[in-house]
Structure formats: structure tokens, C-alpha cells
Design a protein around this motif. Structure first.
Motif, PDB file in Angstrom:
ATOM      1  N   SER A  56      72.269   8.578  55.299  1.00 31.00           N
ATOM      2  CA  SER A  56      71.605   8.640  56.603  1.00 31.00           C
ATOM      3  C   SER A  56      72.656   8.757  57.708  1.00 31.00           C
ATOM      4  O   SER A  56      73.767   8.249  57.555  1.00 31.00           O
ATOM      5  CB  SER A  56      70.793   7.354  56.770  1.00 31.00           C
ATOM      6  N   PRO A  57      72.295   9.378  58.842  1.00 33.36           N
ATOM      7  CA  PRO A  57      73.247   9.420  59.964  1.00 33.36           C
ATOM      8  C   PRO A  57      73.714   8.024  60.368  1.00 33.36           C
ATOM      9  O   PRO A  57      74.844   7.854  60.850  1.00 33.36           O
ATOM     10  CB  PRO A  57      72.452  10.099  61.094  1.00 33.36           C
ATOM     11  N   GLU A  58      72.876   7.022  60.145  1.00 32.76           N
ATOM     12  CA  GLU A  58      73.211   5.653  60.541  1.00 32.76           C
ATOM     13  C   GLU A  58      74.270   5.011  59.654  1.00 32.76           C
ATOM     14  O   GLU A  58      74.837   3.982  59.998  1.00 32.76           O
ATOM     15  CB  GLU A  58      71.943   4.799  60.477  1.00 32.76           C
ATOM     16  N   LEU A  59      74.510   5.572  58.481  1.00 28.13           N
ATOM     17  CA  LEU A  59      75.398   4.899  57.527  1.00 28.13           C
ATOM     18  C   LEU A  59      76.733   5.607  57.343  1.00 28.13           C
ATOM     19  O   LEU A  59      77.593   5.115  56.605  1.00 28.13           O
ATOM     20  CB  LEU A  59      74.702   4.786  56.158  1.00 28.13           C
ATOM     21  N   ASN A  74      68.624  13.844  57.462  1.00 24.04           N
ATOM     22  CA  ASN A  74      67.760  13.270  58.496  1.00 24.04           C
ATOM     23  C   ASN A  74      66.401  12.874  57.934  1.00 24.04           C
ATOM     24  O   ASN A  74      65.958  11.749  58.118  1.00 24.04           O
ATOM     25  CB  ASN A  74      67.581  14.272  59.648  1.00 24.04           C
ATOM     26  N   ASN A  75      65.740  13.808  57.258  1.00 26.44           N
ATOM     27  CA  ASN A  75      64.411  13.531  56.695  1.00 26.44           C
ATOM     28  C   ASN A  75      64.531  13.490  55.167  1.00 26.44           C
ATOM     29  O   ASN A  75      64.705  14.516  54.523  1.00 26.44           O
ATOM     30  CB  ASN A  75      63.425  14.609  57.145  1.00 26.44           C
TER      31      ASN A  75
END
Lengths: 91, 150
Positions: A56-59, A74-75
């Protein structure tokens, strides 16, 4: 065999979904690879021999130094996005 | 392999959450009401997001709230919460969220069939808006292909 690692925070749940859908996207592309799921804390060992890390972009920041190519998804359910990004990384 | 049973008690529709913590807590409450976890599990699901960020928002509008297996997981199961007003988790692409799936597993291996089934459901892009609009628990089970009991 190419090794792809799907990473999430807890190592259950989201990385499992990413693994399942990455396998589906690879099948669609007619490519073979071993896909495993792991958590961010053990990514250095889990991805030691990996060519590609899916996450994920967050990780991305939690992964640290790696020789693997990092694919940001993203998805997690969009097989078109996964197939497109995997094909680009595999070419 | 179907999803684990999804009783009415584990479904909370058009709820008010306020913010993402409130929304995750509702998912925890639904897992507890469904008999899958103790109340402590909600705190651990929130901690995962505090530690790693909003990665649990895995598709536009959908969060898969979860934590590692632990003593607060009584049996593996899922819960569904939809929100009357969407909340922001801080994900760069998939905010805001109006559907939460709460996932609790007792072991790291047994979640595999459940997540594969969730992937089947949500690979259909219509499933998230359909869940968000679902008026009844029965409709939620119909979209997910889940049963109410064993």
C-alpha cells in the motif's frame, strides 16, 4: 522462480487479499511467480530473495532498504491495476 | 469455500461514526456482538492503523479493519459496518470510507480462505457501493454470499 512478496501491517488480511489478487493478475498475464504474504515487521527476511514487493502507499516507508522493486497498489481489488503494474515490473 | 457465518448482530448499517477511530470501534463492536472477539480487539485494530497508517483502506470507500490473532479473538469471523456519513482515514487514494469489514482470525493460516472469498466478492467493483446502500442485513449477506449461521 520469481518471488513476489505482498506486505501489510499485521500480516493477515490485507496482504492475503493482495496475494490472491496478484496470483489472479499473474494468471491473466500468463506469468509464473511464487507469491507470499508477510507483515511490515518481517519484510527484510521475508523479502530477502524477492524480486518484487507489493504494498500500500501507506507502507512504502516501513519497508526500508531493499533490492526488490516496490509496486505500490492503490486498489487491492482492481485486477486491471495489478496486472498493468506487474506487467511493467516484469518486462 | 463460503465466508464464515455473518449473523445480524455482526452487521451495523448506516451508523454514525464521527471519525475513523469511531468507525473502527463500530467494526470492533460488531465483531464482539457477533461473538467473534472481546471488546479489547477494537483497540488492537485501532493500534494497527496508528502504527502503520491507513493501509487498511484497500479500495475506494472500503476499509478492512483487522489485527493479528490474539487472546481477544474467540473465533474467526467478519463483521460489516456501513456509515451514514463517510469518514477520512488519511489514505492518499481511497478516502473517504463508508464501508468497513472487520476481520478477526484465530491463526495466521486460516484467514486465507476467508480473504480469498472476500477477494472474489470485491473483485466485482459494484460490491462496495451495493454494500454502502444495503438496507438490510439480509441484503448484505446476499452481496457477500454469506450465511447467517453455521
Amino acid at each position: 522462480m520469481m518471488h513476489i512478496v505482498a506486505i501489510c501491517g499485521a500480516g493477515v488480511g490485507t496482504s492475503g487479499i493482495l496475494k490472491v489478487n496478484a496470483e489472479r493478475a499473474l494468471a491473466r498475464l500468463g506469468r509464473e511467480a511464487t507469491v507470499t504474504a508477510s507483515d511490515a515487521a518481517s519484510v527484510q527476511t521475508a523479502a530477502a530473495d524477492a524480486q518484487i514487493i507489493l504494498t500500500s502507499p501507506e507502507l512504502v516507508h516501513a519497508i526500508g532498504k531493499t533490492y526488490a522493486e516496490i509496486i505500490v497498489v492503490n486498489n487491492y481489488f482492481d485486477l486491471d491495476e495489478l496486472a498493468e503494474k506487474l506487467e511493467e515490473a516484469l518486462s | 469455500m463460503p465466508l464464515p457465518p455473518l449473523p445480524d448482530a455482526a452487521i451495523n448499517l448506516h451508523a454514525g461514526a464521527g471519525d475513523w477511530r469511531g468507525a473502527v470501534r463500530l467494526a470492533g463492536d460488531a465483531l464482539t456482538e457477533g461473538g467473534f472477539t472481546t471488546e479489547a480487539y477494537a483497540d488492537r485494530m485501532i493500534e494497527v492503523i496508528e502504527e502503520f497508517g491507513a493501509y487498511v483502506v484497500i479500495a475506494p470507500g472500503l476499509a478492512l479493519a483487522h489485527a493479528r490473532p490474539g487472546p481477544d479473538v474467540l473465533r474467526s469471523g467478519i463483521a460489516v459496518v456501513t456509515l451514514a456519513e463517510p469518514v477520512v482515514f488519511g489514505h492518499p487514494h481511497n478516502d473517504p470510507v463508508n464501508v468497513l469489514i472487520g476481520l478477526a482470525v484465530t491463526g495466521t493460516e486460516e484467514h486465507v480462505t476467508t480473504v480469498a472469498e472476500l477477494a472474489n466478492v470485491f473483485n466485482n467493483a459494484d460490491s462496495i457501493p451495493a454494500l454502502a446502500a444495503a438496507p438490510t442485513a439480509e441484503r448484505v449477506r446476499e452481496i457477500l454470499g454469506a450465511r447467517a449461521a453455521e
